[in-house]
Design a protein around this motif. Sequence first.
Motif, PDB file in Angstrom:
ATOM      1  N   ARG A 182      80.753 -35.075  -6.995  1.00  0.00           N
ATOM      2  CA  ARG A 182      80.449 -34.878  -8.413  1.00  0.00           C
ATOM      3  C   ARG A 182      80.510 -33.397  -8.790  1.00  0.00           C
ATOM      4  N   ARG A 183      80.047 -32.538  -7.867  1.00  0.00           N
ATOM      5  CA  ARG A 183      80.101 -31.109  -8.141  1.00  0.00           C
ATOM      6  C   ARG A 183      81.542 -30.642  -8.298  1.00  0.00           C
ATOM      7  N   ASP A 184      82.407 -31.106  -7.369  1.00  0.00           N
ATOM      8  CA  ASP A 184      83.819 -30.731  -7.465  1.00  0.00           C
ATOM      9  C   ASP A 184      84.438 -31.246  -8.758  1.00  0.00           C
ATOM     10  N   GLU A 185      84.100 -32.501  -9.127  1.00  0.00           N
ATOM     11  CA  GLU A 185      84.638 -33.048 -10.373  1.00  0.00           C
ATOM     12  C   GLU A 185      84.124 -32.257 -11.574  1.00  0.00           C
ATOM     13  N   ARG A 186      82.825 -31.915 -11.530  1.00  0.00           N
ATOM     14  CA  ARG A 186      82.242 -31.140 -12.626  1.00  0.00           C
ATOM     15  C   ARG A 186      82.905 -29.777 -12.744  1.00  0.00           C
ATOM     16  N   ASP A 187      83.104 -29.122 -11.574  1.00  0.00           N
ATOM     17  CA  ASP A 187      83.748 -27.813 -11.609  1.00  0.00           C
ATOM     18  C   ASP A 187      85.181 -27.914 -12.109  1.00  0.00           C
ATOM     19  N   THR A 188      85.877 -28.979 -11.670  1.00  0.00           N
ATOM     20  CA  THR A 188      87.264 -29.160 -12.118  1.00  0.00           C
ATOM     21  C   THR A 188      87.332 -29.329 -13.636  1.00  0.00           C
ATOM     22  N   ILE A 189      86.433 -30.193 -14.171  1.00  0.00           N
ATOM     23  CA  ILE A 189      86.412 -30.402 -15.625  1.00  0.00           C
ATOM     24  C   ILE A 189      86.068 -29.100 -16.342  1.00  0.00           C
ATOM     25  N   MET A 190      85.104 -28.361 -15.783  1.00  0.00           N
ATOM     26  CA  MET A 190      84.688 -27.108 -16.418  1.00  0.00           C
ATOM     27  C   MET A 190      85.850 -26.117 -16.458  1.00  0.00           C
ATOM     28  N   PHE A 191      86.573 -25.997 -15.331  1.00  0.00           N
ATOM     29  CA  PHE A 191      87.700 -25.071 -15.295  1.00  0.00           C
ATOM     30  C   PHE A 191      88.825 -25.533 -16.223  1.00  0.00           C
ATOM     31  N   GLU A 192      89.024 -26.860 -16.301  1.00  0.00           N
ATOM     32  CA  GLU A 192      90.050 -27.374 -17.216  1.00  0.00           C
ATOM     33  C   GLU A 192      89.687 -27.049 -18.667  1.00  0.00           C
ATOM     34  N   LYS A 193      88.413 -27.245 -19.009  1.00  0.00           N
ATOM     35  CA  LYS A 193      87.994 -26.940 -20.374  1.00  0.00           C
ATOM     36  C   LYS A 193      88.129 -25.444 -20.669  1.00  0.00           C
ATOM     37  N   MET A 194      87.771 -24.622 -19.677  1.00  0.00           N
ATOM     38  CA  MET A 194      87.904 -23.181 -19.875  1.00  0.00           C
ATOM     39  C   MET A 194      89.369 -22.780 -20.012  1.00  0.00           C
ATOM     40  N   ALA A 195      90.244 -23.451 -19.229  1.00  0.00           N
ATOM     41  CA  ALA A 195      91.670 -23.162 -19.336  1.00  0.00           C
ATOM     42  C   ALA A 195      92.210 -23.564 -20.709  1.00  0.00           C
ATOM     43  N   LEU A 196      91.731 -24.725 -21.211  1.00  0.00           N
ATOM     44  CA  LEU A 196      92.151 -25.139 -22.554  1.00  0.00           C
ATOM     45  C   LEU A 196      91.666 -24.154 -23.608  1.00  0.00           C
ATOM     46  N   LEU A 197      90.420 -23.689 -23.406  1.00  0.00           N
ATOM     47  CA  LEU A 197      89.888 -22.713 -24.349  1.00  0.00           C
ATOM     48  C   LEU A 197      90.675 -21.417 -24.288  1.00  0.00           C
ATOM     49  N   ALA A 198      91.040 -20.993 -23.054  1.00  0.00           N
ATOM     50  CA  ALA A 198      91.817 -19.768 -22.908  1.00  0.00           C
ATOM     51  C   ALA A 198      93.163 -19.888 -23.610  1.00  0.00           C
ATOM     52  N   ALA A 199      93.729 -21.105 -23.558  1.00  0.00           N
ATOM     53  CA  ALA A 199      95.026 -21.316 -24.217  1.00  0.00           C
ATOM     54  C   ALA A 199      94.919 -21.167 -25.729  1.00  0.00           C
ATOM     55  N   ILE A 251      85.073 -21.906 -33.784  1.00  0.00           N
ATOM     56  CA  ILE A 251      84.484 -22.802 -34.786  1.00  0.00           C
ATOM     57  C   ILE A 251      84.400 -22.121 -36.140  1.00  0.00           C
ATOM     58  N   ASP A 252      84.012 -20.835 -36.106  1.00  0.00           N
ATOM     59  CA  ASP A 252      83.939 -20.109 -37.378  1.00  0.00           C
ATOM     60  C   ASP A 252      85.298 -20.082 -38.066  1.00  0.00           C
ATOM     61  N   ALA A 253      86.349 -19.832 -37.236  1.00  0.00           N
ATOM     62  CA  ALA A 253      87.685 -19.778 -37.822  1.00  0.00           C
ATOM     63  C   ALA A 253      88.118 -21.147 -38.328  1.00  0.00           C
ATOM     64  N   ARG A 254      87.869 -22.193 -37.487  1.00  0.00           N
ATOM     65  CA  ARG A 254      88.274 -23.548 -37.883  1.00  0.00           C
ATOM     66  C   ARG A 254      87.440 -24.045 -39.064  1.00  0.00           C
ATOM     67  N   THR A 255      86.145 -23.652 -39.072  1.00  0.00           N
ATOM     68  CA  THR A 255      85.288 -24.086 -40.179  1.00  0.00           C
ATOM     69  C   THR A 255      85.803 -23.546 -41.506  1.00  0.00           C
ATOM     70  N   HIS A 256      86.201 -22.306 -41.450  1.00  0.00           N
ATOM     71  CA  HIS A 256      86.750 -21.718 -42.675  1.00  0.00           C
ATOM     72  C   HIS A 256      87.988 -22.481 -43.126  1.00  0.00           C
ATOM     73  N   GLU A 257      88.843 -22.838 -42.141  1.00  0.00           N
ATOM     74  CA  GLU A 257      90.047 -23.597 -42.486  1.00  0.00           C
ATOM     75  C   GLU A 257      89.692 -24.982 -43.011  1.00  0.00           C
ATOM     76  N   LEU A 258      88.698 -25.643 -42.347  1.00  0.00           N
ATOM     77  CA  LEU A 258      88.313 -26.988 -42.777  1.00  0.00           C
ATOM     78  C   LEU A 258      87.671 -26.984 -44.157  1.00  0.00           C
ATOM     79  N   VAL A 259      86.855 -25.961 -44.415  1.00  0.00           N
ATOM     80  CA  VAL A 259      86.224 -25.887 -45.742  1.00  0.00           C
ATOM     81  C   VAL A 259      87.283 -25.741 -46.818  1.00  0.00           C
TER      82      VAL A 259
END
Length: 527
Positions: A182-199, A251-259
């Motif tokens: 579970r730790r490895d899966e959690r770390d993998t998901i965390m790194f994937e999310k961080m990679a998506l955020l970095a993109a 979120i601030d940037a997207r919120t402005h766009e969504l508003v």
Amino acid sequence: ENFEIESAIAIGEQALTVHDYYEEERPAELNKLIRSGLSHARETGAFKYSFIAAEQNTRVSSIPFSKEVRASDLRILIFDDQSELLGALNKSETIAYVIFVAVALVILALVFLVTTSSFNRILNAIHLLERMGEGDLSVEAEDHSRLLSSKNDEVSRLQSAIEDYRSHRLEAEENRKERAKRRDERDTIMFEKMALLAAQLEGQARDMLTQEISVMRESVSSGSDEEKERASIEIMSQAFSRMSDEVSTLIDARTHELVAAKDEINSSIRYAAKLQNALLPKTMPGDFDINVEWRPRDLVGGDIYFIKDFPDRVYIAVVDCTGHGVPGAFLSIIARSHLDKAIDADNYQSAGDYLSSVNELLKETLSRSDQKNTSEEGFDGGVCIYYRKDQKLEFAGAKSSIFNVDGFEASETSGDRKSVGSTRMAPDFKFTTHQIASPKGAFVMLTDGITDVMSPEEKPIAFGRRRVIKILRESSDKTPTSIVKNIMSSVNLYRGDAPFRDDLTLLAFSLIEDESEIHAAAVGENP
């Protein structure tokens, strides 16, 4: 020489026997017995006795001769041969000794076996503990259900306790592996999310986050499980903190766009509402008293009503198009257009023919975008045509009814159970025309936004058409304005605080018989 019983008379320290009477020589064994008897009396001072002379295997007994004479002076000595009895006793004693020795040997053997077995099982238990201490949990305890052992003895209980301990260790090991997975899966998901955020980032921010991801991956890939777990928790905290900062920025940037997008959409919907309102009738026929409650669930909706006045006739329609909001509003605009287009003002046109023409036009329009009309788009509703010259009212309905109240009587005229635009009808299907000669009283047309209003109970019940008929019968004022007001008041009371679930349209009309009251009335609209 061989005798079973001999006797003698003891007189003081002397003894007389039968041999003395016959002047025969006494047997040597008899003399020994007499001496043993006399000697026993001297030693013990007792003259009434019985003992075994071991050397001769004979019982020597002394019995007083008479109560009148002292036993020390005169007594009878009886010599009873006990050879056979003593032999049997000696034999029994020998056998008993042999049996005792045999039993003792068996007991010693059993004790040896039990002790050896117990020590072997204890040694096996020690071996198990040593192996488990080395990390080998595959070893199992020997089966203790065998000879000289039971499940309740101390060693078996020790083995059971060790086996339970091994089971707990195995379970703990499985839990450890599961936690690591579970730790490895959690770390993998965390790194994937961080990679998506970095993109999603740009420039230096993306490079810094990518570098941090690489450092985090290295820190959780080495060390023991405990070290990996601690590193994972620390990194997860850091990752969440960093991701929170970056996400907040995004979120601030997207919120402005969504508003901005929401404002634009709301502006478009408000403009669409103005357009839909512009399609509603603004003036009423002068010989009709009409009152309307039109209320979309949202700013725009799928309900619409239609009134068209010609010199010889008047068209009135109330329809409920498929859907709500913007989709329903677009379909209502199409339906409004076809209601206008289907009118044949130069020739007689029954209500059923008019609704059938609308049906054909709508099906033709919908088939251009969806040849099979798989979503079954269309509308339910009713149309009325009033011919002034003949004073005749005709009605045709598509899953809709028209209600008539005259005095204390109220009735319902139901239309066909088909929807306009539906593909589930025969190609040559024609809607039925219902004629109402010399129409009197008030007439009510409505959509299911009225009848489908639900009560606030846990198991809600729909408002229904029966309540509409009951309100019409019990209304003291039968004017269209009063009828609409009474029905809407009852609906609002029935639903409580619950919001409306559908668009609703309620139209009531009656003919004005007094010519002085004829006037063009404006339609009542909701703000």
